[in-house]
Design a protein around this motif. Structure first.
Motif, PDB file in Angstrom:
ATOM      1  N   ALA A   1       0.849  -1.193   0.000  1.00  0.00           N
ATOM      2  CA  ALA A   1       0.000   0.000   0.000  1.00  0.00           C
ATOM      3  C   ALA A   1       0.879   1.235   0.000  1.00  0.00           C
ATOM      4  N   ILE A   2       0.525   2.229  -0.819  1.00  0.00           N
ATOM      5  CA  ILE A   2       1.205   3.527  -0.776  1.00  0.00           C
ATOM      6  C   ILE A   2       0.159   4.563  -0.404  1.00  0.00           C
ATOM      7  N   ASP A   3       0.456   5.363   0.592  1.00  0.00           N
ATOM      8  CA  ASP A   3      -0.499   6.364   1.092  1.00  0.00           C
ATOM      9  C   ASP A   3      -1.861   5.723   1.367  1.00  0.00           C
ATOM     10  N   ASN A   4      -1.843   4.566   1.993  1.00  0.00           N
ATOM     11  CA  ASN A   4      -3.081   3.865   2.353  1.00  0.00           C
ATOM     12  C   ASN A   4      -3.870   3.376   1.149  1.00  0.00           C
ATOM     13  N   LYS A   5      -3.283   3.467  -0.040  1.00  0.00           N
ATOM     14  CA  LYS A   5      -3.973   2.938  -1.220  1.00  0.00           C
ATOM     15  C   LYS A   5      -3.322   1.607  -1.571  1.00  0.00           C
ATOM     16  N   LEU A   6      -4.145   0.574  -1.731  1.00  0.00           N
ATOM     17  CA  LEU A   6      -3.606  -0.737  -2.047  1.00  0.00           C
ATOM     18  C   LEU A   6      -3.139  -0.743  -3.498  1.00  0.00           C
ATOM     19  N   ILE A   7      -1.837  -0.936  -3.708  1.00  0.00           N
ATOM     20  CA  ILE A   7      -1.302  -0.934  -5.070  1.00  0.00           C
ATOM     21  C   ILE A   7      -1.114  -2.368  -5.557  1.00  0.00           C
ATOM     22  N   LEU A   8      -0.611  -3.236  -4.683  1.00  0.00           N
ATOM     23  CA  LEU A   8      -0.474  -4.650  -5.026  1.00  0.00           C
ATOM     24  C   LEU A   8      -1.358  -5.463  -4.102  1.00  0.00           C
TER      25      LEU A   8
ATOM     26  N   GLY B   1       1.551  -6.034 -18.438  1.00  0.00           N
ATOM     27  CA  GLY B   1       0.333  -5.405 -17.917  1.00  0.00           C
ATOM     28  C   GLY B   1       0.238  -3.974 -18.360  1.00  0.00           C
ATOM     29  N   PRO B   2      -0.958  -3.410 -18.293  1.00  0.00           N
ATOM     30  CA  PRO B   2      -1.143  -2.035 -18.747  1.00  0.00           C
ATOM     31  C   PRO B   2      -0.450  -1.027 -17.836  1.00  0.00           C
ATOM     32  N   SER B   3      -0.279   0.173 -18.321  1.00  0.00           N
ATOM     33  CA  SER B   3       0.399   1.217 -17.552  1.00  0.00           C
ATOM     34  C   SER B   3      -0.331   1.487 -16.241  1.00  0.00           C
ATOM     35  N   GLY B   4       0.447   1.590 -15.158  1.00  0.00           N
ATOM     36  CA  GLY B   4      -0.145   1.923 -13.864  1.00  0.00           C
ATOM     37  C   GLY B   4      -0.700   0.741 -13.106  1.00  0.00           C
ATOM     38  N   CYS B   5      -0.495  -0.507 -13.600  1.00  0.00           N
ATOM     39  CA  CYS B   5      -1.087  -1.657 -12.918  1.00  0.00           C
ATOM     40  C   CYS B   5      -0.244  -2.089 -11.726  1.00  0.00           C
ATOM     41  N   GLY B   6       0.974  -1.568 -11.594  1.00  0.00           N
ATOM     42  CA  GLY B   6       1.783  -1.894 -10.415  1.00  0.00           C
ATOM     43  C   GLY B   6       3.031  -2.702 -10.704  1.00  0.00           C
ATOM     44  N   LYS B   7       3.460  -2.748 -11.959  1.00  0.00           N
ATOM     45  CA  LYS B   7       4.624  -3.554 -12.306  1.00  0.00           C
ATOM     46  C   LYS B   7       5.886  -3.036 -11.617  1.00  0.00           C
ATOM     47  N   SER B   8       6.132  -1.717 -11.764  1.00  0.00           N
ATOM     48  CA  SER B   8       7.336  -1.153 -11.136  1.00  0.00           C
ATOM     49  C   SER B   8       7.272  -1.320  -9.625  1.00  0.00           C
ATOM     50  N   THR B   9       6.085  -1.147  -9.068  1.00  0.00           N
ATOM     51  CA  THR B   9       5.922  -1.298  -7.623  1.00  0.00           C
ATOM     52  C   THR B   9       6.300  -2.717  -7.194  1.00  0.00           C
TER      53      THR B   9
ATOM     54  N   PHE C   1      16.283   0.243 -13.608  1.00  0.00           N
ATOM     55  CA  PHE C   1      15.069   1.044 -13.492  1.00  0.00           C
ATOM     56  C   PHE C   1      14.599   1.553 -14.843  1.00  0.00           C
ATOM     57  N   GLN C   2      13.297   1.798 -14.886  1.00  0.00           N
ATOM     58  CA  GLN C   2      12.665   2.376 -16.071  1.00  0.00           C
ATOM     59  C   GLN C   2      13.388   3.664 -16.502  1.00  0.00           C
ATOM     60  N   ASP C   3      13.740   4.508 -15.488  1.00  0.00           N
ATOM     61  CA  ASP C   3      14.414   5.773 -15.802  1.00  0.00           C
ATOM     62  C   ASP C   3      15.936   5.654 -15.627  1.00  0.00           C
TER      63      ASP C   3
ATOM     64  N   ASP D   1      13.056  -3.245 -15.762  1.00  0.00           N
ATOM     65  CA  ASP D   1      11.801  -2.500 -15.848  1.00  0.00           C
ATOM     66  C   ASP D   1      11.715  -1.764 -17.185  1.00  0.00           C
ATOM     67  N   GLU D   2      11.008  -2.337 -18.125  1.00  0.00           N
ATOM     68  CA  GLU D   2      10.861  -1.775 -19.478  1.00  0.00           C
ATOM     69  C   GLU D   2      12.177  -1.225 -20.007  1.00  0.00           C
ATOM     70  N   PRO D   3      13.181  -2.112 -20.103  1.00  0.00           N
ATOM     71  CA  PRO D   3      14.506  -1.590 -20.415  1.00  0.00           C
ATOM     72  C   PRO D   3      14.640  -1.090 -21.846  1.00  0.00           C
TER      73      PRO D   3
ATOM     74  N   THR E   1       7.335  -5.440 -19.177  1.00  0.00           N
ATOM     75  CA  THR E   1       7.136  -4.848 -20.492  1.00  0.00           C
ATOM     76  C   THR E   1       5.653  -4.639 -20.705  1.00  0.00           C
ATOM     77  N   HIS E   2       5.285  -3.712 -21.580  1.00  0.00           N
ATOM     78  CA  HIS E   2       3.897  -3.783 -22.006  1.00  0.00           C
ATOM     79  C   HIS E   2       3.801  -4.068 -23.498  1.00  0.00           C
ATOM     80  N   ASP E   3       4.900  -4.624 -24.013  1.00  0.00           N
ATOM     81  CA  ASP E   3       4.930  -5.040 -25.412  1.00  0.00           C
ATOM     82  C   ASP E   3       4.776  -6.572 -25.456  1.00  0.00           C
TER      83      ASP E   3
HETATM   84  N1  LIG Z   1       4.857   7.323  -4.815  1.00  0.00           N
HETATM   85  C1  LIG Z   1       3.584   7.015  -5.119  1.00  0.00           C
HETATM   86  N2  LIG Z   1       2.574   7.588  -4.444  1.00  0.00           N
HETATM   87  C2  LIG Z   1       1.285   7.277  -4.736  1.00  0.00           C
HETATM   88  N3  LIG Z   1       0.936   6.424  -5.687  1.00  0.00           N
HETATM   89  C3  LIG Z   1       1.895   5.824  -6.394  1.00  0.00           C
HETATM   90  C4  LIG Z   1       3.275   6.084  -6.152  1.00  0.00           C
HETATM   91  N4  LIG Z   1       3.994   5.344  -7.012  1.00  0.00           N
HETATM   92  C5  LIG Z   1       3.119   4.678  -7.749  1.00  0.00           C
HETATM   93  N5  LIG Z   1       1.852   4.947  -7.393  1.00  0.00           N
HETATM   94  C6  LIG Z   1       0.636   4.379  -7.970  1.00  0.00           C
HETATM   95  O1  LIG Z   1       0.799   2.989  -7.993  1.00  0.00           O
HETATM   96  C7  LIG Z   1       0.243   2.430  -9.161  1.00  0.00           C
HETATM   97  C8  LIG Z   1       1.243   1.511  -9.823  1.00  0.00           C
HETATM   98  O2  LIG Z   1       2.368   2.255 -10.238  1.00  0.00           O
HETATM   99  P1  LIG Z   1       3.575   1.561 -10.996  1.00  0.00           P
HETATM  100  O3  LIG Z   1       4.610   2.582 -11.209  1.00  0.00           O
HETATM  101  O4  LIG Z   1       3.963   0.342 -10.265  1.00  0.00           O
HETATM  102  O5  LIG Z   1       2.889   1.188 -12.380  1.00  0.00           O
HETATM  103  P2  LIG Z   1       3.528   0.461 -13.644  1.00  0.00           P
HETATM  104  O6  LIG Z   1       2.751  -0.779 -13.833  1.00  0.00           O
HETATM  105  O7  LIG Z   1       4.990   0.340 -13.486  1.00  0.00           O
HETATM  106  O8  LIG Z   1       3.152   1.479 -14.797  1.00  0.00           O
HETATM  107  P3  LIG Z   1       4.031   1.911 -16.081  1.00  0.00           P
HETATM  108  O9  LIG Z   1       3.849   0.832 -17.099  1.00  0.00           O
HETATM  109  O10 LIG Z   1       3.391   3.177 -16.521  1.00  0.00           O
HETATM  110  O11 LIG Z   1       5.430   2.078 -15.638  1.00  0.00           O
HETATM  111  C9  LIG Z   1      -0.167   3.597 -10.047  1.00  0.00           C
HETATM  112  O12 LIG Z   1      -1.577   3.672 -10.020  1.00  0.00           O
HETATM  113  C10 LIG Z   1       0.437   4.800  -9.403  1.00  0.00           C
HETATM  114  O13 LIG Z   1      -0.457   5.878  -9.502  1.00  0.00           O
END
Ligand SMILES: Nc1ncnc2c1ncn2[C@@H]1O[C@H](COP(=O)(O)OP(=O)(O)OP(=O)(O)O)[C@@H](O)[C@H]1O
Ligand SMILES: [Mg+2]
Lengths: 275, 286, 344
Positions: free
Chosen positions: C11-18, C35-43, C80-82, C157-159, C190-192
C-alpha cells in the motif's frame, strides 16, 4: 537478529536528534510567550514567581502608541508588498518571455541585493537620498525596502511564469480572446498563487527591516521593528518579549498564508506537468 | 514597438537597480576620499591604508570573518545532517518541515532576544544547570553573550541559518534519495555508502550555494552583532556605522572604506555563486 | 536463485497498489511481467528488491524468508525504467560502483569493469560522463552496472521502451545472450506483448495490482484465463454463447467442444476467419450465414473487413487483391481449430 537491533538503535538516535532539533526551534518561542506574561521572574527560578499583564497593557493600553506603530508598519509593508508584486510580475514577464540585449546582466543584477551586504547599500543610498530629499521620509523607506524585497518577488514570479509558460495565453488568443480578456481570465488567475506568495514574502522582508529603516528613516519613520529594538536592549524582558511576541505572531500569520498558497501553486504545477 | 516591450516592463526594476548601484558607487567614491560637500576632492587610498593598518579596524574585519565563517560552516554541516535525518525518516514534507521554516521568517532582532532569554547569565539555561546542581552560581556560567568570543552571535545565526540550509537543500536531497539513492542501495550500497557516494556529492552544489548566501549575509548584517556583540572587537557593519554617525564628518571615508571591504568580499562571493550556477546549468543542458 | 512471493500486498499512502501477489520464478528462468500502464509492475519490482515494505505477505529468496532483508543484502538488482545512472560519475565509475561498495580493490575492480564494458560493447566510452551518451548507450551502461552487482535475480523495468526498433532488437539479443552466459534469474517488465512472447519462458499478466494469469507464452495465448487477458494479448472476435452437452451454441455458430456446461465466450482471432464470396460453395455448417460488409480498411498487403450479420460484428482480413466493396454480401469460414473458449 543482531542486525535489526543495530538498525533500531540508529533509528532511535536519529529520532532523538530530530526531536532535539524541533525542540530547539520551538522552545525559545515558548519562552517569549511565558516571559511576556511574567511578573517577577528572578534568578534562579525556573518558572515565573507571578504573572502580570504589564506587557500586554503596555502594548494594547494605548498610551505607548505601540498599536499605532504596528498599524502604520503593517500599512507601510503592505504598500511595499503591492509594489513588489507589480514590479516582480513585470520583470518576470520580461525575463521569461523576451530575448533582449543585456538580459543576463539584468538577470544577475536583480539578485544582487541578496548577496551585497545591506549595511553597505544602506549607507550608500542614504547619502543619495539626502540629496534627493528622500531621507527621513516614508517614501525613502518604501524605496529602500522595495530594493531588498524585490529579489524574492522576482524569483517567485519568474518560477511561476516559467511554469505556466505562454501556452494558455496563446490558446486563449487563438480562441478569440482580446489582450485584456486574456489577462483577466487566463493570466491573472493562473499567476494568482505566485502573486500572493511573492506579496507575502515581500511583506515579511519589509516588516523585518531594522537597520535599513533606522538609517533611511532617520528615526522619524517609526516602524514596529525600530520601536521594538530599544526594549530589547533595555533589559526589561517582559516588555521586550511582549513586543517580540506581537512581532512573531503577525509575521507568522502572513507566513501561513504564504505556505498555503505556495503549496497550492506546487500542486497546480504538478497537475500541470502531468496533463 | 515590440522590441520596446521588455524594456518597458523592466523600467521600474532598472530604476531601482540604478539606485542600488548608485548607492554602492557612492560608497566606493567616498571611500577614496572624494566628498565634495566636505571639501574633499583628491582621490586617495590612504583611508584603506589606515583601515588595513589600525588594530581596531583589523580586529573588526577578523571578527566579522570569524563569525560569518564559523556560523555558516556549522549551519551548512548541521543543516545537511538535519536534512539527512529528515529524508531518512521520510519527513521531507509535512508538519516538521513547516516548523523548520519558522526561524527563516523571524527577524534577527527577535532572534537576539530569544538567545538572550536562554543563554545570558540570567537566562533559562544557567537556571536549569543550577537547578540540576551542575553550576553553583550565576557567574559560573560562561559568558556567551556580549563576549569577544562571539558565541552568542554564532548561536543566533545558527538558529536562523540551519533551517535555511535545510529548506534550501531538502527538496533536492529528497528527490535524489528516492531515485538515485534507491538505485545505489539496490546495487549493494549500504545507506551510509549511498549517502556518501551518491546523495551528498549531488547535493553539494545546493549546499555550497546556501553556504555562500548565508556567509555573505552574516558578513554584512548589522542587527545581531549590534544587539549581541561585545564592545570590542566590534563587527565590521557595527564599526562602519559608528564611523558613519561620528560627529566629526571627516570620519565618513573610514566608514565607506570598511563598507567597500565588505562589498568586495561579497563581490568575490557573487563570482563564486555565479560560477556555481553556470556549472549547474551546463550539467543540466548536457 | 529461486524467487517466491506469497500473498504479497503493498500500500502507498493507504492505497492498495499490489493485492495478494503469489508468484514463483524458478532458478535461471526469464519471467515476463506484462500489464497495462499503472497496474503496479514497477511497484512489484521495487518490493521484490526491498525498496518498498510490503503491507503483508512475504518474499522468499532461495527458500529463505527475505521480507525484512535490507535492499543492499538481497542480491536483487533492478534496471530502473528511468535508468538512474549517477550523473556525478563517468561510465566507468558508474559500472564500478557496485564493486566499490563491496570493497573490491581497485585493480581487480578495473579489470572487471573492463569485462563488463566489453560485454555490452561500450569500449571507448569508459571516461565519458553519462550526460554525454545516447539513449541506447545509457541503457547499456545501466545493464552493465546491474551485472557488475552480480545479481542473483535481475529485474528489468521496461529496459527497451525508449529505443527505436533496431536498437531494441539489438538490446533484446544482448539481454538474452548475457542471461544465457550468466544464468541469472530474470524478471522482465514490459507492455509489449511481442517482446514477452519472444523472450520469456513464462509470462505473468497483471491487472490493477493482481496477477490474473501466469503460464508459458503458448498456454497463455491459447488459453487466456479471462476476456481481459485475451484482449490484452490482441483480442479478436468474441461470440457469446452457452455450452450444453458438449455443444457450443450461439446465434452465429454451433460446434462441438469438450467443456462442461455453462456460459462461454468463443474467441476467434482475426486470422481464424476467412471471407468467402457467395459464389464459392460454403463447405461447413458454420459458413452458411450471410454477412454484409460495413467497412473496408486498406492496410497494405491486407485489407481489414468489418462485416455484420445476425446482430454480430466480425473483423477479418483478406488479401488486398480482392474486388469487394461496402454493402457486398459474403460468407465467413470459421477455423474451428483456432477457437479459444473462455468461461464467463
Ligand atoms: N509514490 C507514489 N505515491 C502514490 N501512488 C503511487 C506512487 N507510485 C506509484 N503509485 C501508484 O501505484 C500504481 C502503480 O504504479 P507503478 O509505477 O507500479 O505502475 P507500472 O505498472 O509500473 O506502470 P508503467 O507501465 O506506466 O510504468 C499507479 O496507479 C500509481 O499511480
Ligand atoms: Mg513502471
Amino acid at each position: 537478529m543482531k542486525r535489526t537491533m543495530h538498525i533500531d538503535r540508529l533509528g532511535i538516535i536519529s529520532k532523538i536528534l530530530l526531536i532535539g532539533f524541533i525542540f530547539s526551534i520551538l522552545s525559545p518561542l515558548v519562552v517569549i510567550v511565558v516571559w511576556s506574561l511574567a511578573g517577577r521572574w528572578a534568578w534562579p527560578h525556573l518558572l515565573p514567581e507571578n504573572f502580570s499583564l504589564r506587557g500586554m497593557q503596555e502594548l494594547f493600553g494605548g498610551y505607548s502608541g505601540a498599536m499605532e506603530t504596528l498599524f502604520f508598519s503593517i500599512g507601510l509593508s503592505l504598500v511595499v508588498a503591492l509594489l513588489a508584486v507589480i514590479i516582480g510580475t513585470m520583470t518576470a514577464r520580461a525575463l521569461v518571455f523576451y530575448d533582449f540585449y543585456g538580459k543576463r546582466v539584468i538577470d544577475l543584477s536583480t539578485f544582487l541585493p541578496i548577496i551585497i551586504p545591506g549595511t553597505v547599500f544602506a549607507m550608500g543610498i542614504n547619502v543619495i537620498f539626502i540629496e534627493m530629499g528622500l531621507s527621513d521620509s516614508v517614501a525613502g523607506v518604501i524605496v529602500a525596502h522595495l530594493i531588498c524585497s524585490l529579489p524574492y518577488a522576482i524569483k517567485i514570479m519568474t518560477d511561476i511564469t516559467q511554469a505556466f509558460g505562454r501556452k494558455l495565453e496563446e490558446q486563449a488568443a487563438v480562441l478569440g480572446a482580446s489582450f485584456r480578456q486574456t489577462m483577466a481570465f487566463i493570466t491573472l488567475p493562473s499567476l494568482l498563487p505566485g502573486l500572493i506568495a511573492s506579496g507575502c514574502m515581500a511583506y515579511i522582508v519589509s516588516f523585518s527591516q531594522y537597520f535599513l529603516t533606522l538609517i533611511i528613516g532617520g528615526g522619524t519613520v517609526m516602524t514596529f521593528s525600530v520601536k521594538m529594538v530599544p526594549y530589547l536592549q533595555s533589559g526589561d524582558r517582559t516588555l521586550a518579549s511582549a513586543y517580540s511576541l506581537v512581532f512573531v505572531c503577525s509575521t507568522l500569520l502572513v507566513f501561513i498564508i504564504f505556505e498555503k498558497t505556495i503549496k497550492k501553486f506546487y500542486r497546480d504545477e504538478s497537475r500541470y506537468y502531468f496533463a | 514597438m515590440r522590441k520596446a516591450v521588455p524594456y518597458i516592463l523592466l523600467l521600474p526594476v532598472m530604476l531601482l537597480t540604478l539606485i542600488f548601484i548608485g548607492g554602492i558607487v557612492n560608497v566606493i567614491i567616498q571611500s577614496l576620499g572624494i566628498i565634495p560637500s566636505l571639501g574633499l576632492y583628491k582621490p586617495t587610498l590612504s583611508y584603506y591604508q589606515e583601515v588595513l593598518s589600525r588594530p581596531d579596524f583589523l580586529s573588526s574585519i577578523a571578527f566579522s570573518l570569524y563569525i560569518s565563517f564559523v556560523s555558516s560552516l556549522l549551519a551548512a554541516i548541521l543543516g545537511v545532517l538535519v536534512c539527512a535525518l529528515l529524508v531518512g525518516n521520510g519527513l521531507a514534507k509535512g508538519k516538521i518541515m513547516q516548523i523548520t521554516k519558522i526561524p527563516i521568517v523571524i527577524p534577527h532582532t527577535v532572534v537576539a532576544l530569544l538567545i538572550i532569554n536562554i543563554f545570558s547569565q540570567s537566562g533559562l539555561l544557567p537556571r536549569l544547570l543550577y537547578a540540576l546542581g551542575l553550576i553553583s552560581a550565576q557567574e559560573s556560567f560562561p559568558s556567551l553573550l556580549f563576549a569577544p568570543n562571539g558565541i552568542g552571535i554564532i548561536l543566533a545565526y545558527l538558529w536562523k541559518e540551519i533551517p535555511f540550509v535545510v529548506f534550501f537543500v531538502i527538496s533536492i536531497m529528497a528527490n535524489i534519495s528516492t531515485t538515485l539513492g534507491e538505485a545505489a542501495q539496490n546495487l549493494g550500497a549500504s545507506p551510509g555508502q549511498s549517502f556518501r557516494y551518491v546523495i551528498l556529492p549531488l547535493c553539494m552544489p545546493a549546499v555550497k550555494n546556501a553556504f555562500l548566501i548565508i556567509f555573505a549575509f552574516s558578513l554584512g548584517a548589522y542587527d545581531l552583532p549590534f544587539l549581541l556583540g561585545a564592545t570590542a572587537p566590534k563587527a565590521l557593519p557595527v564599526q562602519a556605522f559608528i564611523e558613519y554617525t561620528h560627529p566629526d564628518l571627516l570620519h565618513r571615508p573610514y566608514a565607506m572604506a570598511l563598507n567597500s571591504i565588505m562589498f568586495f568580499i561579497s563581490l568575490i562571493i557573487v563570482v563564486f555563486y555565479y560560477r556555481l550556477l553556470q556549472g549547474n546549468l551546463k550539467k543540466i543542458e548536457r | 536463485m529461486e524467487l517466491i512471493l506469497g500473498n504479497l500486498s503493498v500500500a502507498i499512502d493507504n492505497k492498495l497498489i499490489l493485492d495478494s501477489i503469489n508468484l514463483k520464478v524458478k532458478k535461471g528462468e526469464l519471467l515476463a511481467l506484462l500489464g497495462p500502464s499503472g497496474c503496479g509492475k514497477s511497484t512489484l519490482l521495487k518490493t521484490i528488491a526491498g525498496l518498498l515494505p510490503p503491507a503483508s505477505g512475504y518474499v522468499m529468496l532461495n527458500g529463505k524468508d527475505a521480507t525484512d532483508l535490507p535492499p543492499n543484502q538481497r542480491g536483487v538488482v533492478i534496471v530502473f525504467q528511468d535508468l538512474r545512472l549517477f550523473p556525478n560519475m563517468t561510465v566507468e565509475e558508474n559500472i564500478a560502483f557496485p564493486l566499490k561498495v563491496r570493497g573490491i580493490p581497485k585493480g581487480e575492480r578495473l579489470e572487471k569493469v573492463h569485462n563488463f564494458i566489453a560485454g555490452v560493447q561500450l569500449q571507448g566510452l569508459e571516461k565519458r560522463k553519462v550526460t554525454e551518451l545516447s539513449g541506447g548507450q545509457l541503457q547499456r551502461v545501466a545493464l552493465a552496472r546491474a551485472l557488475a552487482a552480480e545479481p542473483k535475480i535481475l529485474l528489468l523495468d521496461e529496459p527497451f521502451s525508449s529505443l527505436d526498433e533496431n536498437l531494441r532488437r539489438d538490446m533484446r539479443r544482448l539481454v538474452m545472450d548475457l542471461r544465457r552466459r550468466y544464468g541469472i534469474t530474470t524478471v522482465l517488465v514490459t507492455h509489449d506483448r511481442q517482446e514477452a512472447f519472444m523472450m520469456a519462458d513464462r509470462i505473468a499478466i497483471m491487472f490493477s495490482g493482481k496477477i490474473v494469469q501466469c503460464d508459458t507464452p503458448k498456454n497463455i495465448y491459447h488459453a487466456p484465463a479471462t476476456k481481459a487477458v485475451a484482449d490484452f494479448l490482441g483480442g479478436g472476435n468474441y461470440i457469446q454463447g452457452t455450452v450444453k452437452n458438449g455443444q457450443f451454441l450461439s446465434n452465429i455458430i454451433n460446434f462441438p467442444v469438450s467443456k462442461p456446461d455453462g456460459q462461454y465466450t468463443a474467441l476467434f482471432r482475426v486470422p481464424a476467419l476467412k471471407a468467402l464470396s457467395p459464389a464459392e460453395n460454403p463447405q461447413g455448417e458454420q459458413t452458411k450465414q450471410i454477412f454484409q460488409i460495413t467497412d473496408l480498411y486498406y492496410l497494405g498487403d491486407q485489407t481489414e473487413i468489418i462485416a455484420e450479420g445476425s446482430g454480430q460484428q466480425l473483423k477479418l482480413n483478406i488479401s488486398s487483391d480482392h474486388s469487394l466493396s461496402i454493402g457486398d454480401k459474403i460468407h465467413i469460414d470459421f477455423d474451428l481449430s483456432q477457437v479459444v473458449l473462455i468461461e464467463e
